[in-house]
Design a protein around this motif. Structure first.
Motif, mmCIF file in Angstrom:
data_model
loop_
_atom_site.group_PDB
_atom_site.id
_atom_site.type_symbol
_atom_site.label_atom_id
_atom_site.label_comp_id
_atom_site.label_asym_id
_atom_site.label_seq_id
_atom_site.Cartn_x
_atom_site.Cartn_y
_atom_site.Cartn_z
ATOM 1 N N THR A 394 -4.308 -86.021 -25.952
ATOM 2 C CA THR A 394 -5.368 -85.575 -26.859
ATOM 3 C C THR A 394 -4.795 -84.543 -27.802
ATOM 4 O O THR A 394 -4.069 -83.629 -27.377
ATOM 5 C CB THR A 394 -6.551 -84.974 -26.083
ATOM 6 O OG1 THR A 394 -7.214 -85.992 -25.338
ATOM 7 C CG2 THR A 394 -7.561 -84.336 -27.036
ATOM 8 N N LEU A 395 -5.120 -84.683 -29.087
ATOM 9 C CA LEU A 395 -4.697 -83.716 -30.101
ATOM 10 C C LEU A 395 -5.936 -83.163 -30.791
ATOM 11 O O LEU A 395 -6.765 -83.924 -31.287
ATOM 12 C CB LEU A 395 -3.783 -84.376 -31.131
ATOM 13 C CG LEU A 395 -3.239 -83.460 -32.234
ATOM 14 C CD1 LEU A 395 -2.305 -82.404 -31.635
ATOM 15 C CD2 LEU A 395 -2.509 -84.277 -33.300
ATOM 16 N N GLU A 396 -6.053 -81.841 -30.799
ATOM 17 C CA GLU A 396 -7.170 -81.158 -31.458
ATOM 18 C C GLU A 396 -6.624 -80.398 -32.666
ATOM 19 O O GLU A 396 -5.706 -79.588 -32.540
ATOM 20 C CB GLU A 396 -7.840 -80.190 -30.473
ATOM 21 C CG GLU A 396 -9.011 -79.438 -31.053
ATOM 22 C CD GLU A 396 -9.515 -78.378 -30.083
ATOM 23 O OE1 GLU A 396 -10.387 -78.686 -29.258
ATOM 24 O OE2 GLU A 396 -9.014 -77.225 -30.147
ATOM 25 N N PHE A 405 -11.057 -81.685 -35.799
ATOM 26 C CA PHE A 405 -10.837 -83.103 -35.554
ATOM 27 C C PHE A 405 -10.184 -83.286 -34.185
ATOM 28 O O PHE A 405 -9.366 -82.467 -33.755
ATOM 29 C CB PHE A 405 -9.953 -83.716 -36.647
ATOM 30 C CG PHE A 405 -10.565 -83.684 -38.008
ATOM 31 C CD1 PHE A 405 -11.421 -84.700 -38.421
ATOM 32 C CD2 PHE A 405 -10.307 -82.634 -38.884
ATOM 33 C CE1 PHE A 405 -11.997 -84.672 -39.684
ATOM 34 C CE2 PHE A 405 -10.878 -82.599 -40.145
ATOM 35 C CZ PHE A 405 -11.734 -83.623 -40.548
ATOM 36 N N ASN A 406 -10.552 -84.378 -33.532
ATOM 37 C CA ASN A 406 -10.028 -84.640 -32.198
ATOM 38 C C ASN A 406 -9.660 -86.118 -32.099
ATOM 39 O O ASN A 406 -10.452 -86.988 -32.476
ATOM 40 C CB ASN A 406 -11.078 -84.285 -31.142
ATOM 41 C CG ASN A 406 -10.557 -84.420 -29.729
ATOM 42 O OD1 ASN A 406 -10.354 -85.513 -29.229
ATOM 43 N ND2 ASN A 406 -10.358 -83.282 -29.076
ATOM 44 N N ALA A 425 -11.839 -90.935 -31.391
ATOM 45 C CA ALA A 425 -11.693 -90.102 -32.580
ATOM 46 C C ALA A 425 -13.021 -89.419 -32.853
ATOM 47 O O ALA A 425 -14.086 -90.035 -32.720
ATOM 48 C CB ALA A 425 -11.275 -90.938 -33.792
ATOM 49 N N SER A 426 -12.955 -88.145 -33.223
ATOM 50 C CA SER A 426 -14.196 -87.413 -33.505
ATOM 51 C C SER A 426 -13.932 -86.342 -34.553
ATOM 52 O O SER A 426 -12.792 -85.891 -34.744
ATOM 53 C CB SER A 426 -14.764 -86.768 -32.236
ATOM 54 O OG SER A 426 -13.931 -85.714 -31.791
ATOM 55 N N LEU A 437 -22.471 -80.441 -36.543
ATOM 56 C CA LEU A 437 -22.692 -81.870 -36.645
ATOM 57 C C LEU A 437 -21.443 -82.574 -36.129
ATOM 58 O O LEU A 437 -20.325 -82.195 -36.476
ATOM 59 C CB LEU A 437 -22.955 -82.271 -38.097
ATOM 60 C CG LEU A 437 -23.254 -83.758 -38.344
ATOM 61 C CD1 LEU A 437 -24.582 -84.156 -37.709
ATOM 62 C CD2 LEU A 437 -23.260 -84.044 -39.844
ATOM 63 N N ARG A 438 -21.632 -83.603 -35.299
ATOM 64 C CA ARG A 438 -20.509 -84.290 -34.674
ATOM 65 C C ARG A 438 -20.588 -85.787 -34.944
ATOM 66 O O ARG A 438 -21.651 -86.406 -34.817
ATOM 67 C CB ARG A 438 -20.523 -84.047 -33.166
ATOM 68 C CG ARG A 438 -19.399 -84.737 -32.407
ATOM 69 C CD ARG A 438 -19.542 -84.560 -30.907
ATOM 70 N NE ARG A 438 -20.711 -85.240 -30.373
ATOM 71 C CZ ARG A 438 -21.811 -84.632 -29.959
ATOM 72 N NH1 ARG A 438 -21.915 -83.318 -30.019
ATOM 73 N NH2 ARG A 438 -22.831 -85.339 -29.480
ATOM 74 N N LEU A 439 -19.458 -86.394 -35.294
ATOM 75 C CA LEU A 439 -19.322 -87.840 -35.435
ATOM 76 C C LEU A 439 -18.209 -88.289 -34.495
ATOM 77 O O LEU A 439 -17.136 -87.675 -34.475
ATOM 78 C CB LEU A 439 -18.977 -88.232 -36.871
ATOM 79 C CG LEU A 439 -19.935 -87.764 -37.974
ATOM 80 C CD1 LEU A 439 -19.367 -88.113 -39.345
ATOM 81 C CD2 LEU A 439 -21.301 -88.391 -37.799
ATOM 82 N N ALA A 440 -18.444 -89.360 -33.742
ATOM 83 C CA ALA A 440 -17.433 -89.793 -32.777
ATOM 84 C C ALA A 440 -17.489 -91.298 -32.590
ATOM 85 O O ALA A 440 -18.547 -91.925 -32.707
ATOM 86 C CB ALA A 440 -17.646 -89.092 -31.431
ATOM 87 N N ILE A 441 -16.330 -91.882 -32.299
ATOM 88 C CA ILE A 441 -16.227 -93.291 -31.942
ATOM 89 C C ILE A 441 -15.263 -93.399 -30.763
ATOM 90 O O ILE A 441 -14.226 -92.728 -30.733
ATOM 91 C CB ILE A 441 -15.749 -94.150 -33.138
ATOM 92 C CG1 ILE A 441 -15.664 -95.625 -32.719
ATOM 93 C CG2 ILE A 441 -14.423 -93.661 -33.681
ATOM 94 C CD1 ILE A 441 -15.411 -96.562 -33.891
ATOM 95 N N ASN A 442 -15.645 -94.202 -29.757
ATOM 96 C CA ASN A 442 -14.860 -94.364 -28.538
ATOM 97 C C ASN A 442 -14.744 -95.829 -28.188
ATOM 98 O O ASN A 442 -15.682 -96.610 -28.401
ATOM 99 C CB ASN A 442 -15.538 -93.656 -27.349
ATOM 100 C CG ASN A 442 -15.467 -92.154 -27.434
ATOM 101 O OD1 ASN A 442 -14.581 -91.538 -26.876
ATOM 102 N ND2 ASN A 442 -16.430 -91.544 -28.130
ATOM 103 N N ARG A 443 -13.631 -96.211 -27.603
ATOM 104 C CA ARG A 443 -13.482 -97.525 -26.989
ATOM 105 C C ARG A 443 -13.051 -97.281 -25.536
ATOM 106 O O ARG A 443 -12.107 -96.532 -25.268
ATOM 107 C CB ARG A 443 -12.432 -98.362 -27.719
ATOM 108 C CG ARG A 443 -11.942 -99.593 -26.958
ATOM 109 C CD ARG A 443 -12.999 -100.658 -26.747
ATOM 110 N NE ARG A 443 -13.497 -101.231 -27.965
ATOM 111 C CZ ARG A 443 -12.934 -102.273 -28.591
ATOM 112 N NH1 ARG A 443 -11.828 -102.814 -28.114
ATOM 113 N NH2 ARG A 443 -13.477 -102.762 -29.698
ATOM 114 N N SER A 444 -13.758 -97.913 -24.590
ATOM 115 C CA SER A 444 -13.458 -97.736 -23.174
ATOM 116 C C SER A 444 -13.453 -99.074 -22.463
ATOM 117 O O SER A 444 -14.010 -100.072 -22.956
ATOM 118 C CB SER A 444 -14.481 -96.804 -22.505
ATOM 119 O OG SER A 444 -14.298 -95.471 -22.911
#
Length: 695
Positions: A394-396, A405-406, A425-426, A437-444
């Motif tokens: 993980t890189l912040e 950004f994460n 990614a977020s 405000l937070r925007l995020a997308i994940n694949r699991s």
């Protein structure tokens, strides 16, 4: 065939092995943080934000996390009146909590479940208690931790395989126990009440040189739900020791044993009679941590755990002519042995670093091996092995004071399904000093369990049977209930979310909102087919297939006002829409239907509050409104909307009399509720008193 309930018996402490925590368990609820450039404005902004650990494996403010978290701390746990850890998830938005039987809890997030929820990861101090051995994912009675030893539970609502791997499909709960340095001295708990509730716990904490340690022993007993053979006696003994070798080297150790004797089976059922089953678990964990500077840490963690199940009985099962093809009913002798033994070893190395003033990173690798011995479930005396190798990072990046950004990933090589990559990614935008405000997308992904892919349950006669037409030798296959599913693939889910967090410090309040779309594909479902294996053909032999899909959309909101440690009010509401036709997720024999749509309530709400109206008195209330849903596919198992009301009154004893407190708890006091299926089991009122003493 009624059976007697065993009386609670003494706790036996057995030989235990080594271990410890993945994350430090004693962090302040509020922490002073600064940006890399030590900007006073940014430091002031972050000064009062709660610190969490479970989102990315990095210590961070809630406003910087790439998803929504709820923290249930020990003050909330005590005020909830919960006897069992799974009950605490009733306080969290989006969760469904029920009881298949009184000793088989059900916990899932956003539905997609049956009587064996298996799409959420639960950890205790970093040790995974997800049990991907058979069908179920989390054995809630085998966590190996007493509820009073918990410092807090961090619940990440949403998929997080990028940080924790394939089992974190729909969410992560990280149970963090109290540090031994905070629990020196002795404590005693005794609880008694309706339904045969009879619980006792003893804990002792000491400091020996540079080592802080705590030993806990506990036993819980109750009779379960009404009219069902589901009594339970749970015992555990745990040891935790933290050795501060020097200022930057710490060795952490944990070990534990737990045992569950419980009632199972049904009255009058010829193949599933009332009886007693036992599951025992031992674990050990060892961790070395080296933290030479802030944001710099190297840790190595190893844990070992074993689980043993005992459930064996012999029966003669009557087979009518329409099944056997003979002119008369015959009795076939069976030796049912559902016993099993599982062994897990897990080794992980992790590095936290700050490569640049605006960057923080965590990366590492690990390996895990599971070994299973369960002859009846796999139709083989050979040991079933399952291995997973993993690498994560993980890189912040704090691009500006207002932007964070994460990016993260988890790469896994699974011996059952091959290689998978779970990215995340977020972006977090601090709109004002108090709003994010937070925007995020994940694949699991969720890999199938060994049982889902390799199960082969064939029942054979245990002795010869002589009939007028033939002699059936011992060991003759009679019928097949499960067959292997070798082509199973990992389930996958892609999540898109928008979050809003307001930390209103002058008002001691916060608002956390999550708007989400979760697209689940290749869901593993149980299917039925005809089978000619054995003497008796079946039309309901089970197997598993990647035949399911679901689109989950909705929003969650959690509002909390907490002016003091012992006084708060929280409100939450969830709106869910689950779409996507598939085949039944359970062996009900129903025709294909859109079962996923009913697997979670469309509306659910909760209120949880406590008022410390006097330094020695506190009253608390928990109220839930839950819409109708179905743990199974068919209409016969659809449960109605229900409400639940819990109350508790606590009194701190005068110190000149005794150090401790007494509490009176009333749970589900507004009436009986269906918890799993109509008329099958009812969760009635519970009233119990608890005495806590500090020795």
């Amino acid at each position: 065939m009624p059976i007697s309930h065993p009386t609670p018996h003494a706790i036996t402490l057995r030989a235990l092995v080594a271990l410890t925590l993945l994350f430090p368990s004693a962090l302040p609820a509020r922490a002073q943080l600064q940006t890399p450039d030590n900007s006073p404005d940014e430091a002031a902004y972050l000064a009062d934000l709660p610190v969490v650990l479970s989102a990315t494996r990095l210590q961070q403010a809630s406003a910087d996390a790439p998803g929504s978290l709820m923290v249930v701390d020990r003050h909330m746990i005590r005020a909830s009146g919960a006897r069992n850890i799974h009950e605490l998830f009733m306080l969290v938005p989006g969760f469904q909590v029920g009881l298949h039987t009184g000793n088989q809890p059900l916990v899932t997030y956003h539905g997609l479940s049956d009587e064996a929820p298996r799409r959420m990861l639960v950890q205790v101090d970093g040790r995974s208690v997800y049990s991907p051995y058979f069908i179920a994912g989390v054995e809630w009675n085998q966590l190996g931790v007493d509820i009073d030893d918990i410092e807090r539970i961090e619940i990440f609502r949403g998929t997080n395989s990028a940080a924790y791997g394939s089992n974190a499909f729909l969410g992560v709960a990280n149970i963090i126990t109290r540090a031994p340095s905070e629990t020196r001295g002795g404590s005693l708990r005794y609880r008694a009440g309706s339904g045969g509730i009879n619980d006792v716990k003893v804990s002792v904490g000491e400091r020996l040189g540079n080592v802080d340690l705590r030993i806990t022993a506990a036993r819980n007993h109750d009779r379960g739900l009404s009219a069902i053979n589901d009594w339970r006696t749970s015992e555990l003994a745990t040891l935790r020791a933290d050795w501060a070798i020097n200022h930057d080297h710490v060795l952490e150790f944990q070990a534990g044993w737990s045992n569950n004797d419980q009632g199972t089976g049904k009255d009058g059922n010829p193949t599933d009679p009332e009886r007693t089953a036992r599951i025992a678990n031992t674990f050990g964990l060892l961790r070395w941590r080296h933290a030479p500077a802030p944001d710099e840490e190297l840790s190595v963690t190893w844990y070992h755990q074993e689980e043993n199940g005992r459930d064996r009985f012999a029966l003669s099962v009557p087979i009518p002519p329409r099944q056997s093809g003979l002119a008369v009913t015959i009795g076939l002798p069976f030796d049912f042995d559902y016993g099993f033994r599982t062994v897990r070893d897990d080794l992980e190395i992790q590095r936290i670093t700050r490569p640049a003033p605006t960057l923080r990173a965590v990366f590492g690798a690990g390996m895990r091996e599971d070994k299973l011995d369960a002859p009846l479930r796999f139709n083989s005396d050979e040991r079933v092995r399952h291995g997973v190798n993993r690498a994560f990072g993980t890189l912040e990046w704090r691009a500006a004071p207002d932007w964070l950004f994460n990016a993260g990933f988890m790469a896994e090589d699974n011996s059952l399904t091959g290689t998978s990559l779970a990215p995340r990614a977020s972006a977090n935008y601090h709109m004002t000093e108090n709003q994010t405000l937070r925007l995020a997308i994940n694949r699991s992904y969720r890999s199938p369990t060994a049982f889902e892919q390799k199960s082969s349950m064939i029942f054979s006669t245990s002795a010869p049977v002589v009939t007028p037409l033939m002699t059936i030798p011992a060991g003759t296959p009679v019928s097949q209930t499960f067959r292997p599913s070798p082509d199973l693939r990992a389930e996958r889910i892609t999540t898109y979310e928008v979050g809003y967090l307001a930390e209103l410090h002058p008002l001691h309040a916060s608002i956390d909102t999550r708007l989400f779309l979760e697209r689940a594909r290749d869901l593993i479902e149980m299917r039925l087919e005809n089978s000619s294996v054995g003497l008796i053909p079946r039309n309901n032999t089970r197997y598993f297939a990647n035949s399911g899909e679901a689109d989950i959309r909705g929003f969650e909101v959690l509002a909390t006002w907490r002016p003091a440690t012992g006084t708060w009010l929280s409100l939450h509401h969830t709106e869910l829409r689950v779409d996507g036709p598939g085949d039944p997720a359970a062996a009900s024999g129903a025709q294909p239907s859109g079962w996923v749509a009913n697997s979670a309530p469309r509306h659910s709400s909760g209120l949880f509050g406590a008022w410390e109206f006097h330094p020695q008195w506190q009253v608390s209330i928990a109220r839930r409104w839950v819409g109708g849903m179905s743990w199974y596919a068919d209409a016969e198992h659809r449960i109605r909307m229900f409400r639940q009301l819990d109350l508790q009154l606590r009194h701190r004893l005068p110190p000149e009399l005794l150090r401790g407190e007494v509490a009176l708890t009333a749970r589900n006091i507004d009436g009986d509720d269906e918890t799993f299926a109509p008329r099958a089991s009812w969760w009635g009122r519970q009233v119990f008193a608890t005495l806590q003493l500090e020795l």
